[in-house]
Design a protein around this motif. Structure first.
Motif, PDB file in Angstrom:
ATOM      1  N   ILE A   9       0.836  -1.204   0.000  1.00  0.00           N
ATOM      2  CA  ILE A   9       0.000   0.000   0.000  1.00  0.00           C
ATOM      3  C   ILE A   9       0.868   1.251   0.000  1.00  0.00           C
ATOM      4  N   ALA A  10       1.900   1.269   0.833  1.00  0.00           N
ATOM      5  CA  ALA A  10       2.778   2.443   0.927  1.00  0.00           C
ATOM      6  C   ALA A  10       3.487   2.713  -0.399  1.00  0.00           C
ATOM      7  N   LEU A  11       3.960   1.658  -1.046  1.00  0.00           N
ATOM      8  CA  LEU A  11       4.617   1.839  -2.344  1.00  0.00           C
ATOM      9  C   LEU A  11       3.630   2.394  -3.368  1.00  0.00           C
ATOM     10  N   ARG A  12       2.389   1.914  -3.338  1.00  0.00           N
ATOM     11  CA  ARG A  12       1.356   2.409  -4.271  1.00  0.00           C
ATOM     12  C   ARG A  12       1.029   3.875  -4.012  1.00  0.00           C
ATOM     13  N   GLN A  13       1.259   4.321  -2.773  1.00  0.00           N
ATOM     14  CA  GLN A  13       1.025   5.720  -2.414  1.00  0.00           C
ATOM     15  C   GLN A  13       2.240   6.599  -2.720  1.00  0.00           C
ATOM     16  N   GLY A  14       3.302   5.981  -3.242  1.00  0.00           N
ATOM     17  CA  GLY A  14       4.503   6.737  -3.594  1.00  0.00           C
ATOM     18  C   GLY A  14       5.505   6.878  -2.468  1.00  0.00           C
ATOM     19  N   ASP A  15       5.295   6.162  -1.379  1.00  0.00           N
ATOM     20  CA  ASP A  15       6.220   6.236  -0.245  1.00  0.00           C
ATOM     21  C   ASP A  15       7.336   5.215  -0.392  1.00  0.00           C
ATOM     22  N   ARG A  16       8.354   5.399   0.416  1.00  0.00           N
ATOM     23  CA  ARG A  16       9.492   4.477   0.462  1.00  0.00           C
ATOM     24  C   ARG A  16       9.252   3.469   1.574  1.00  0.00           C
ATOM     25  N   GLY A  67      17.810 -11.786  17.064  1.00  0.00           N
ATOM     26  CA  GLY A  67      18.582 -12.920  16.547  1.00  0.00           C
ATOM     27  C   GLY A  67      19.342 -12.500  15.313  1.00  0.00           C
ATOM     28  N   ALA A  68      18.723 -12.645  14.171  1.00  0.00           N
ATOM     29  CA  ALA A  68      19.366 -12.275  12.901  1.00  0.00           C
ATOM     30  C   ALA A  68      18.941 -10.854  12.538  1.00  0.00           C
ATOM     31  N   ASP A  69      19.695  -9.871  13.008  1.00  0.00           N
ATOM     32  CA  ASP A  69      19.379  -8.478  12.723  1.00  0.00           C
ATOM     33  C   ASP A  69      19.703  -8.182  11.270  1.00  0.00           C
ATOM     34  N   ARG A  70      18.680  -7.761  10.539  1.00  0.00           N
ATOM     35  CA  ARG A  70      18.852  -7.494   9.113  1.00  0.00           C
ATOM     36  C   ARG A  70      18.200  -6.170   8.763  1.00  0.00           C
ATOM     37  N   TRP A  71      18.725  -5.528   7.719  1.00  0.00           N
ATOM     38  CA  TRP A  71      18.270  -4.201   7.335  1.00  0.00           C
ATOM     39  C   TRP A  71      18.196  -4.092   5.817  1.00  0.00           C
ATOM     40  N   LEU A  72      17.075  -3.592   5.338  1.00  0.00           N
ATOM     41  CA  LEU A  72      16.909  -3.232   3.936  1.00  0.00           C
ATOM     42  C   LEU A  72      16.560  -1.757   3.924  1.00  0.00           C
ATOM     43  N   PRO A  73      17.457  -0.897   3.413  1.00  0.00           N
ATOM     44  CA  PRO A  73      17.157   0.535   3.386  1.00  0.00           C
ATOM     45  C   PRO A  73      15.876   0.810   2.592  1.00  0.00           C
ATOM     46  N   PRO A  74      15.221   1.925   2.875  1.00  0.00           N
ATOM     47  CA  PRO A  74      13.968   2.244   2.181  1.00  0.00           C
ATOM     48  C   PRO A  74      14.113   2.206   0.665  1.00  0.00           C
ATOM     49  N   GLN A  75      13.117   1.562   0.040  1.00  0.00           N
ATOM     50  CA  GLN A  75      13.048   1.381  -1.404  1.00  0.00           C
ATOM     51  C   GLN A  75      11.821   2.130  -1.922  1.00  0.00           C
ATOM     52  N   THR A  76      11.860   2.477  -3.202  1.00  0.00           N
ATOM     53  CA  THR A  76      10.708   3.133  -3.806  1.00  0.00           C
ATOM     54  C   THR A  76      10.555   2.678  -5.251  1.00  0.00           C
ATOM     55  N   GLY A  77       9.374   2.896  -5.771  1.00  0.00           N
ATOM     56  CA  GLY A  77       9.145   2.616  -7.181  1.00  0.00           C
ATOM     57  C   GLY A  77       8.614   1.228  -7.453  1.00  0.00           C
ATOM     58  N   ALA A  82      10.456  -1.966  -6.241  1.00  0.00           N
ATOM     59  CA  ALA A  82      10.714  -2.109  -4.806  1.00  0.00           C
ATOM     60  C   ALA A  82      10.105  -3.379  -4.209  1.00  0.00           C
ATOM     61  N   MET A  83       8.906  -3.743  -4.617  1.00  0.00           N
ATOM     62  CA  MET A  83       8.252  -4.905  -4.004  1.00  0.00           C
ATOM     63  C   MET A  83       9.044  -6.190  -4.223  1.00  0.00           C
ATOM     64  N   PRO A  84       9.534  -6.472  -5.431  1.00  0.00           N
ATOM     65  CA  PRO A  84      10.377  -7.678  -5.581  1.00  0.00           C
ATOM     66  C   PRO A  84      11.646  -7.625  -4.723  1.00  0.00           C
ATOM     67  N   VAL A  85      12.230  -6.450  -4.569  1.00  0.00           N
ATOM     68  CA  VAL A  85      13.422  -6.312  -3.724  1.00  0.00           C
ATOM     69  C   VAL A  85      13.068  -6.645  -2.272  1.00  0.00           C
ATOM     70  N   ILE A  86      11.927  -6.133  -1.818  1.00  0.00           N
ATOM     71  CA  ILE A  86      11.482  -6.401  -0.447  1.00  0.00           C
ATOM     72  C   ILE A  86      11.193  -7.888  -0.261  1.00  0.00           C
ATOM     73  N   LEU A  87      10.497  -8.486  -1.207  1.00  0.00           N
ATOM     74  CA  LEU A  87      10.201  -9.921  -1.118  1.00  0.00           C
ATOM     75  C   LEU A  87      11.474 -10.759  -1.105  1.00  0.00           C
TER      76      LEU A  87
END
Length: 192
Positions: free
Chosen positions: A24-31, A39-49, A52-57
């Motif tokens: 929803i946020a990506l569809r609204q133009g947000d990052r 345990g496994a601390d992981r980070w994905l910096p904010p994505q847009t466009g 972005a959804m395939p990168v997040i998945l």
């Protein structure tokens, strides 16, 4: 979040809610960024466009629950270091009354700069106990324990709200829609 709620673990329900929110946020133009902790601390910096959804998945596909408890203080410090721009920060969890001692202060730290939401799964098993007819001492104890649990949880949610932290307390199957609606309300009110 390892406990089962229906056919999915609470973790999977949280993951589904966060994926819908991200979509929803990506569809609204947000990052949209993702941080896992406990345990496994992981980070994905904010994505847009559109990509972005395939990168997040791809980032989330192998997230798993672990036995290490989530350290909200460490998570708050990491968020404050990693996310410099004001953002909506959503913690998806299953609140328990004992969380108050180690939850409020870190969330208040994040709240200084960001808009903070705690989205909590209301467990189906607890709700089932509330609606089970009382015909014996055992069912009376179960009913009383469930009511006590929910009362303590409401006190915790109220203390978070009083600290300026937005909360959602919803059954697992309703959490994605509740979180999506809250995000849309925040956007409508231009609260971010």
């Amino acid at each position: 979040l390892r406990a089962m709620d229906g056919n999915l673990s609470q973790f999977d329900h949280c993951l589904n809610a966060m994926l819908l929110l991200g979509f929803i946020a990506l569809r609204q133009g947000d990052r949209v960024g993702v941080m896992g902790f406990g345990g496994a601390d992981r980070w994905l910096p904010p994505q847009t466009g559109a990509s972005a959804m395939p990168v997040i998945l791809n980032h989330l596909y192998d997230y798993r629950t672990g036995t290490a408890p989530g350290d909200f203080s460490e998570a708050a410090e990491l968020i404050m270091r990693r996310q410099q721009r004001r953002a909506l920060i959503v913690f998806c969890t299953n609140l328990r009354s004992e969380d108050q001692t180690h939850l409020l202060r870190p969330l208040q730290l994040v709240r200084r700069k960001h808009l903070v939401v705690v989205a909590s799964i209301r467990e189906r098993e607890v709700l089932n106990r509330i609606h089970t007819p009382v015909h014996s001492l055992e069912t009376a104890r179960s009913f009383g324990a469930a009511n006590h649990y929910l009362e303590e949880r409401q006190l915790l949610l109220r203390s978070l709200n009083q600290a300026g932290i937005l909360t959602i307390d919803a059954p697992a199957e309703a959490l994605p829609v509740a979180l999506g609606n809250l995000y849309l309300d925040i956007k409508k009110e231009a609260a971010l």
